[in-house]
Design a protein around this motif. Structure first.
Motif, short mmCIF file in Angstrom:
data_model
loop_
_atom_site.label_atom_id
_atom_site.label_comp_id
_atom_site.label_asym_id
_atom_site.label_seq_id
_atom_site.Cartn_x
_atom_site.Cartn_y
_atom_site.Cartn_z
N ARG A 341 0.84 -1.21 0.00
CA ARG A 341 0.00 0.00 0.00
C ARG A 341 0.87 1.25 0.00
O ARG A 341 0.66 2.18 -0.77
N GLN A 342 1.87 1.22 0.90
CA GLN A 342 2.73 2.39 1.04
C GLN A 342 3.52 2.64 -0.26
O GLN A 342 3.55 3.74 -0.79
N LYS A 343 4.11 1.59 -0.78
CA LYS A 343 4.98 1.76 -1.96
C LYS A 343 4.17 2.14 -3.20
O LYS A 343 4.61 2.95 -4.01
N ILE A 344 3.00 1.55 -3.36
CA ILE A 344 2.17 1.87 -4.54
C ILE A 344 1.73 3.34 -4.45
O ILE A 344 1.80 4.09 -5.43
N THR A 345 1.32 3.76 -3.26
CA THR A 345 0.87 5.15 -3.08
C THR A 345 2.01 6.11 -3.40
O THR A 345 1.84 7.08 -4.15
N GLU A 346 3.19 5.84 -2.85
CA GLU A 346 4.34 6.73 -3.09
C GLU A 346 4.71 6.75 -4.57
O GLU A 346 4.99 7.79 -5.14
N ASP A 347 4.68 5.57 -5.18
CA ASP A 347 5.11 5.47 -6.58
C ASP A 347 4.15 6.22 -7.51
O ASP A 347 4.58 6.95 -8.40
N PHE A 348 2.85 6.05 -7.29
CA PHE A 348 1.89 6.76 -8.17
C PHE A 348 2.00 8.26 -7.96
O PHE A 348 1.92 9.03 -8.91
N ALA A 349 2.20 8.68 -6.71
CA ALA A 349 2.34 10.11 -6.42
C ALA A 349 3.60 10.65 -7.12
O ALA A 349 3.57 11.70 -7.75
N ALA A 350 4.69 9.90 -7.03
CA ALA A 350 5.96 10.34 -7.63
C ALA A 350 5.83 10.48 -9.15
O ALA A 350 6.55 11.26 -9.76
#
Ligand code: F6P
Length: 456
Positions: A341-350
């Motif tokens: 959840r954390q990594k997907i959220t950060e990646d899409f935001a980035a």
């Protein structure tokens, strides 16, 4: 270990001198292709090449389960104990019910006791009562999930367990449990042996993870993965209903990803399946996150199914909370769901991408339901096999089904290794074909990605 070196010998309490109450039924039984005679062992191998690799005359084989004409225990003097240990699994009550009905109806055993809350039930300081199990008391229990006896994790003092068995005059103990509980059963059988007591210990192995070796499948597994498909279905609906929809479903499966694989194949909606047996890379070219973004690009949404034991290589020991092992001695896992959840959220935001992330963790829901009809049948037949084995004086063993035949397996073998998804095997290949995910994530990734199916 090559199968030729495995010792499939099942321990026995002594000579079988009592005529089984089932003998007339056995005499009346006609043989068929599906009936195995007592001396007819079940071959371990099932391919021509494995046969050809064996030394001549040495074909590893397992003892067939089933009723014997002569048995070890006199049913009228036999007192039986049943205990259920470890995590829940669909079908435990079916096993209890079928043990009681087979013991009572066919063998005429009159005293069957249920020990409460796993191995705690034997230890005086817990003060748990003992339940008398009769045809009446087990009537209808198969419709309930869980276990009517209760369960617990963790070993107890084996000396005290055997003291209790002796005090109560138990001749046979049935243990329904996972690998930790079976190690306990093995220790009980060893202590009984040291005391030279004629007490049998027969296991019915249980786990939704399907990770017990020498079994075609463990009971409850089919129910559990079937239940998991409901979450996958919902996750798919959620993902495709929102722009940038990504759903992540985390399923049980500590060391083996069978539930994730079967549930994903059954529902056939997953775009990525992550399992403990196949490590993966998150970042960088060809990494999981990039592949996920690409799938959202082509399809409009994506669905990820992750087994709880997946991606453990992505954590450090410093991430561990609450100790390294649980009461059963199982390694405590890091939360791959939270990480994704954390990594997907950060990646899409980035990447300036819109994301509607849905996370579903049905964990206990899939193992606390009653067994489905297939597992109900399987549980009943395993229980019957366990009763026949126990009455014949077999001990320190579990029952299982190997290549569609019911067999006896020494406990030592059942706890010695783990059944895992073979990353080179055809199950995993089916998952790769169904999802279209790459064979591996990362720069080296070799893709067998299928064409996009068009956004729905
Ligand atoms: O029995 C196996 C299992 O269902 C695993 O898949 C899971 O990790 C574990 O049990 C969780 O059990 P509990 O939370 O009861 O310790």
């Amino acid at each position: 270990m090559p199968a030729g070196d495995i010792d499939f010998t099942v321990q026995t309490l002594g000579k079988r001198t009592v005529t089984s109450p089932l003998a007339p039924l056995l005499e009346a039984r006609r043989t068929s292709a599906h009936t195995v005679e007592e001396g007819d062992r079940i071959l371990f191998d099932d391919t021509l090449s494995s046969f050809e690799r064996r030394e001549e005359g040495h074909l590893p084989s397992l003892e067939a389960a089933g009723p014997r004409q002569k048995i070890f225990f006199d049913p009228s003097k036999t007192r039986v104990g049943i205990v259920t240990c470890g995590g829940l699994c669909p079908g435990i009550n079916n096993v209890i019910r079928a043990l009681v009905s087979e013991l009572t109806t066919h063998y005429g055993v009159r005293r069957i006791h249920g020990f409460r809350s796993g191995y705690q039930g034997f230890i005086p300081e817990y003060g748990h009562d003992v339940v008398d199990l009769t045809l009446e008391s087990v009537d209808g229990i198969a419709a309930q999930g869980g276990t009517i006896l209760g369960s617990s994790r963790g070993q107890q003092d084996i000396g005290q367990v055997v003291d209790c068995l002796e005090r109560m005059g138990i001749s046979t103990l049935f243990v329904i449990g996972g690998d930790g509980s079976m190690r306990g059963a093995q220790a009980i059988a060893a202590e009984v042996g040291r005391r030279d007591r004629p007490i049998g210990v027969v296991g019915v192995p249980k786990t939704i993870d399907n990770d017990i070796p020498f079994l075609d499948q463990s009971f409850g597994f089919q129910t559990a993965f079937s239940e998991a498909t409901r979450s996958i279905r919902s996750a798919k609906v959620e993902a495709r209903s929102a722009p940038g929809g990504v759903s992540v479903v985390k399923l049980m499966g500590r060391h083996s990803g069978f539930i994730a694989c079967y549930a994903a194949l059954a529902q056939n909606d997953a775009d990525f399946v992550l399992i403990p047996e196949v490590p993966f890379v998150l970042d960088g070219p060809g990494g999981f996150l990039e592949c996920l973004r690409r799938r959202v690009d082509t399809q409009g949404h994506a669905l990820v199914v992750a087994a709880e034991g997946a991606g453990q290589e992505l954590f450090t020991e410093a991430d561990a909370e609450g100790g390294l092992v649980d009461a059963s001695g199982n390694k405590r896992l890091q939360d791959v769901g939270r990480l994704l959840r954390q990594k997907i959220t950060e990646d899409f935001a980035a990447h300036g991408r819109e994301l509607n992330l849905r996370y579903i963790d049905p964990s206990y829901v899939i193992r606390s339901v009653p067994a489905n009809p297939y597992d109900s049948v399987y549980c009943t037949r395993l229980a019957h096999a366990a009763v026949h084995a126990a009455m014949a004086g077999r001990t320190n063993m579990v029952v299982g089904r190997w290549r569609r035949r019911f067999v006896h397996i020494p406990i030592e073998l059942a706890v010695g290794t783990r059944n895992r998804v073979d990353p080179n095997g055809d199950l995993w290949w089916s998952v790769l074909e169904a999802t279209g995910q790459p064979v591996s994530f990362g720069e080296e990734s070799e893709s067998i990605e299928v064409p996009a199916f068009g956004g729905q």
